[in-house]
Motif scaffolding. Structure first.
Motif, PDB file in Angstrom:
ATOM      1  N   LEU A 240       8.292  52.089  16.774  1.00 43.39           N
ATOM      2  CA  LEU A 240       8.047  51.355  15.402  1.00 43.39           C
ATOM      3  C   LEU A 240       7.352  52.430  14.328  1.00 43.39           C
ATOM      4  N   ALA A 241       7.877  52.514  13.289  1.00 42.10           N
ATOM      5  CA  ALA A 241       7.035  53.315  12.028  1.00 42.10           C
ATOM      6  C   ALA A 241       5.906  52.492  11.742  1.00 42.10           C
ATOM      7  N   PRO A 242       4.814  52.909  10.965  1.00 41.43           N
ATOM      8  CA  PRO A 242       3.913  51.969  10.740  1.00 41.43           C
ATOM      9  C   PRO A 242       4.761  51.657   9.249  1.00 41.43           C
ATOM     10  N   ALA A 243       5.053  51.383   8.779  1.00 40.66           N
ATOM     11  CA  ALA A 243       6.090  51.055   7.378  1.00 40.66           C
ATOM     12  C   ALA A 243       7.045  50.004   7.642  1.00 40.66           C
ATOM     13  N   LEU A 244       7.492  49.615  10.212  1.00 37.09           N
ATOM     14  CA  LEU A 244       7.572  49.083   9.733  1.00 37.09           C
ATOM     15  C   LEU A 244       6.861  47.708  10.381  1.00 37.09           C
ATOM     16  N   HIS A 245       5.532  48.131  10.680  1.00 38.98           N
ATOM     17  CA  HIS A 245       4.585  47.128  11.144  1.00 38.98           C
ATOM     18  C   HIS A 245       4.304  45.693  10.827  1.00 38.98           C
ATOM     19  N   GLY A 246       4.104  45.618   9.297  1.00 40.41           N
ATOM     20  CA  GLY A 246       3.389  44.455   8.779  1.00 40.41           C
ATOM     21  C   GLY A 246       5.065  43.542   9.450  1.00 40.41           C
ATOM     22  N   ARG A 247       6.199  43.926   8.780  1.00 36.17           N
ATOM     23  CA  ARG A 247       7.237  42.938   8.958  1.00 36.17           C
ATOM     24  C   ARG A 247       7.370  42.759  10.423  1.00 36.17           C
ATOM     25  N   PHE A 248       7.141  43.610  11.222  1.00 39.73           N
ATOM     26  CA  PHE A 248       6.870  43.492  12.405  1.00 39.73           C
ATOM     27  C   PHE A 248       5.830  41.534  13.413  1.00 39.73           C
ATOM     28  N   TYR A 249       4.747  41.979  12.602  1.00 36.29           N
ATOM     29  CA  TYR A 249       3.353  40.904  12.715  1.00 36.29           C
ATOM     30  C   TYR A 249       4.324  39.717  12.281  1.00 36.29           C
ATOM     31  N   ASN A 250       5.128  40.349  11.170  1.00 34.56           N
ATOM     32  CA  ASN A 250       5.115  38.569  10.856  1.00 34.56           C
ATOM     33  C   ASN A 250       6.042  37.823  11.644  1.00 34.56           C
ATOM     34  N   ALA A 251       7.027  38.500  11.961  1.00 34.84           N
ATOM     35  CA  ALA A 251       8.252  37.819  12.356  1.00 34.84           C
ATOM     36  C   ALA A 251       8.025  37.601  14.216  1.00 34.84           C
ATOM     37  N   GLN A 252       6.478  37.541  14.062  1.00 33.91           N
ATOM     38  CA  GLN A 252       5.730  36.981  15.679  1.00 33.91           C
ATOM     39  C   GLN A 252       5.868  35.549  15.299  1.00 33.91           C
ATOM     40  N   ARG A 253       5.812  34.549  16.454  1.00 31.26           N
ATOM     41  CA  ARG A 253       4.833  33.370  16.634  1.00 31.26           C
ATOM     42  C   ARG A 253       3.154  34.185  16.552  1.00 31.26           C
ATOM     43  N   PHE A 254       3.440  34.577  17.740  1.00 38.63           N
ATOM     44  CA  PHE A 254       1.753  35.705  18.478  1.00 38.63           C
ATOM     45  C   PHE A 254       2.386  36.237  18.482  1.00 38.63           C
ATOM     46  N   THR A 255       0.740  37.375  18.381  1.00 39.88           N
ATOM     47  CA  THR A 255       0.963  38.492  18.609  1.00 39.88           C
ATOM     48  C   THR A 255       0.192  39.135  20.102  1.00 39.88           C
ATOM     49  N   LEU A 256      -0.239  39.920  20.687  1.00 38.18           N
ATOM     50  CA  LEU A 256      -0.284  39.948  21.855  1.00 38.18           C
ATOM     51  C   LEU A 256      -2.210  41.972  21.317  1.00 38.18           C
ATOM     52  N   ASN A 257      -2.472  41.411  22.332  1.00 38.51           N
ATOM     53  CA  ASN A 257      -3.711  42.504  21.810  1.00 38.51           C
ATOM     54  C   ASN A 257      -4.577  42.699  23.179  1.00 38.51           C
ATOM     55  N   VAL A 258      -3.556  44.691  23.346  1.00 39.51           N
ATOM     56  CA  VAL A 258      -4.112  44.457  25.243  1.00 39.51           C
ATOM     57  C   VAL A 258      -5.160  46.425  24.517  1.00 39.51           C
ATOM     58  N   THR A 259      -6.853  45.812  25.182  1.00 40.78           N
ATOM     59  CA  THR A 259      -7.687  46.816  25.405  1.00 40.78           C
ATOM     60  C   THR A 259      -7.377  47.435  26.939  1.00 40.78           C
ATOM     61  N   ARG A 260      -7.248  48.575  26.159  1.00 43.54           N
ATOM     62  CA  ARG A 260      -7.853  50.009  27.362  1.00 43.54           C
ATOM     63  C   ARG A 260      -9.346  49.175  28.358  1.00 43.54           C
ATOM     64  N   ALA A 261      -9.046  49.798  29.067  1.00 46.31           N
ATOM     65  CA  ALA A 261     -10.283  49.530  30.444  1.00 46.31           C
ATOM     66  C   ALA A 261     -11.353  50.263  29.565  1.00 46.31           C
ATOM     67  N   ALA A 262     -11.370  51.908  29.043  1.00 47.88           N
ATOM     68  CA  ALA A 262     -12.699  52.157  29.017  1.00 47.88           C
ATOM     69  C   ALA A 262     -12.768  51.965  27.438  1.00 47.88           C
ATOM     70  N   MET A 263     -12.057  50.918  26.652  1.00 52.02           N
ATOM     71  CA  MET A 263     -13.215  49.798  25.249  1.00 52.02           C
ATOM     72  C   MET A 263     -13.551  48.808  26.001  1.00 52.02           C
ATOM     73  N   ILE A 264     -12.350  48.218  27.308  1.00 51.25           N
ATOM     74  CA  ILE A 264     -13.287  46.841  27.775  1.00 51.25           C
ATOM     75  C   ILE A 264     -15.009  47.346  28.070  1.00 51.25           C
ATOM     76  N   THR A 265     -14.999  48.414  28.795  1.00 54.82           N
ATOM     77  CA  THR A 265     -16.272  48.777  29.329  1.00 54.82           C
ATOM     78  C   THR A 265     -17.228  48.821  28.326  1.00 54.82           C
ATOM     79  N   ALA A 266     -16.422  49.198  27.382  1.00 53.40           N
ATOM     80  CA  ALA A 266     -18.041  50.008  26.082  1.00 53.40           C
ATOM     81  C   ALA A 266     -18.183  48.733  25.490  1.00 53.40           C
ATOM     82  N   GLY A 267     -17.049  47.529  25.302  1.00 52.69           N
ATOM     83  CA  GLY A 267     -17.266  46.935  24.090  1.00 52.69           C
ATOM     84  C   GLY A 267     -17.079  47.394  22.950  1.00 52.69           C
ATOM     85  N   TRP A 268     -17.383  46.416  21.886  1.00 51.10           N
ATOM     86  CA  TRP A 268     -16.954  46.530  20.482  1.00 51.10           C
ATOM     87  C   TRP A 268     -16.566  48.096  19.850  1.00 51.10           C
TER      88      TRP A 268
END
Length: 360
Positions: A240-268
């Motif tokens: 999905l090209a970035p130009a379509l990301h906004g429309r993609f989010y707007n077409a969802q009732r909810f969107t999911l954020n999933v974080t990589r393990a290294a980022m979870i360990t570090a936080g912030w």
């Protein structure tokens, strides 16, 4: 602030294929250009991006491709030497050699922009980082990090960086905003496949999809294995090209954020998808990591799910409450996390450094 000549050497700005760097650079550089600065972006001409360049000529900077270190040195040595600041990004091909050349050539401020901080630090500890060595870190005037919190002190104390400063990802509100589009999916996810994110994606999206066949789900992003099983009510979008990301989010009732393990360990370590979705006022269901509550308030601006049951419960939320959470997240992001905010942060960092570091 006075008009600056800025040079960035990054993974990619011309292609968003399979990387999150391009959207980060695009938002930041566009905001910097709007504030009056002159910008050159130097990018290695990689074959996997060559066929997928969705922005070959960014209108807010001069983007140039180079095919080798010799071509970089011969073609852009004067540009780097004349710049007020030169910033090298993480995951630049032959980054160690590129950094060595930049640190020897630049006469202004030299910085490192780590869009992958936990991954970088882990690789440095193992001695296997392909784009940076620990010995090079003290040679930067500033280490700009996608990860904030305690990690910044670690970069200064353990690696010897003179300054470590958070420069999170951001969002351009001109491209990410609420749109009146039909709601196509109850829950969606946008992200490249990774082994460490997949279990959470399955727990918070695949399992809820299997339990609610009457609802609609979507997963967008490349590199997912062809034999990965999906419930029949999960739609797949390969790229999905970035130009379509906004429309993609707007077409969802909810969107999911999933974080990589290294980022979870570090936080912030917020993902750019977090700010993009919030700017669209799309309510976010997310896994948890330290520091998330300093960016968005759990329960009011973002929903935290530890397991499939919690994700399923959120999907039953009424539209009034759902919209309230989305609108609160949008207000928070517009007040603190736009590309304009990041550009001003970077200006402040450079001004701080220029007051204390002599020109080389």
């Amino acid at each position: 602030m006075r008009r600056l000549k800025l040079v960035f050497l990054g993974l990619s700005i011309t292609s968003s294929w399979g990387n999150g760097h391009a959207t980060t650079y695009r938002a930041l550089l566009q905001a910097l250009a709007a504030r009056g600065h002159d910008i050159v972006f130097l990018e290695r001409d990689a074959p996997w991006y060559a066929g997928n360049r969705d922005m070959p000529e960014p209108p807010y900077c001069v983007a140039r491709l180079y095919r080798s270190l010799d071509e970089l040195s011969a073609g852009y040595g004067h540009t780097v030497a004349a710049a007020d600041a030169v910033i090298v990004g993480s995951f630049v091909p032959q980054g160690v050699e590129v950094i060595r050349w930049v640190q020897a050539t630049a006469r202004g401020i030299v910085g490192f922009y780590d869009i992958d901080t936990p991954v970088t630090l882990s690789a440095l500890e193992r001695g296997s980082c392909a784009y940076l060595t620990a010995e090079q870190v003290p040679g930067f005037d500033v280490y700009l990090s996608f990860t904030g919190g305690p990690t910044l002190r670690r970069i200064e104390k353990r690696l010897g960086a003179p300054r470590a400063r958070a420069l999170y990802c951001s969002v351009d509100p001109a491209h990410y905003r609420p749109e009146a589009v039909p709601l196509r999916w109850d829950l969606g996810y946008l992200g490249t496949y990774s082994d460490d994110r997949q279990p959470t994606l399955e727990r918070l999206l695949t399992v809820p999809a299997a339990r609610a066949p009457e609802r609609r789900f979507v997963v967008a992003g490349p590199m997912y294995p062809d034999d990965l099983p999906w419930p029949t009510n999960v739609e797949r979008i390969i790229h999905l090209a970035p130009a379509l990301h906004g429309r993609f989010y707007n077409a969802q009732r909810f969107t999911l954020n999933v974080t990589r393990a290294a980022m979870i360990t570090a936080g912030w370590s917020p993902s750019v998808r977090l700010f993009e979705a919030a700017a669209c006022a799309t309510p976010i269901i997310s896994d948890w990591w330290e520091g998330l509550d300093t960016l968005l308030r759990p329960g009011d601006e973002i929903l935290i799910a530890a397991d499939s049951e919690e994700a399923c419960t959120y999907l039953q939320m009424g539209d009034t409450q759902r919209r309230r959470i989305g609108e609160a997240a949008r207000a928070r992001v517009l007040s603190e996390h736009t590309a304009e905010h990041r550009a001003k942060q970077l200006e402040d960092y450079l001004e701080e450094i220029s007051a204390t570091v002599p020109v080389r």
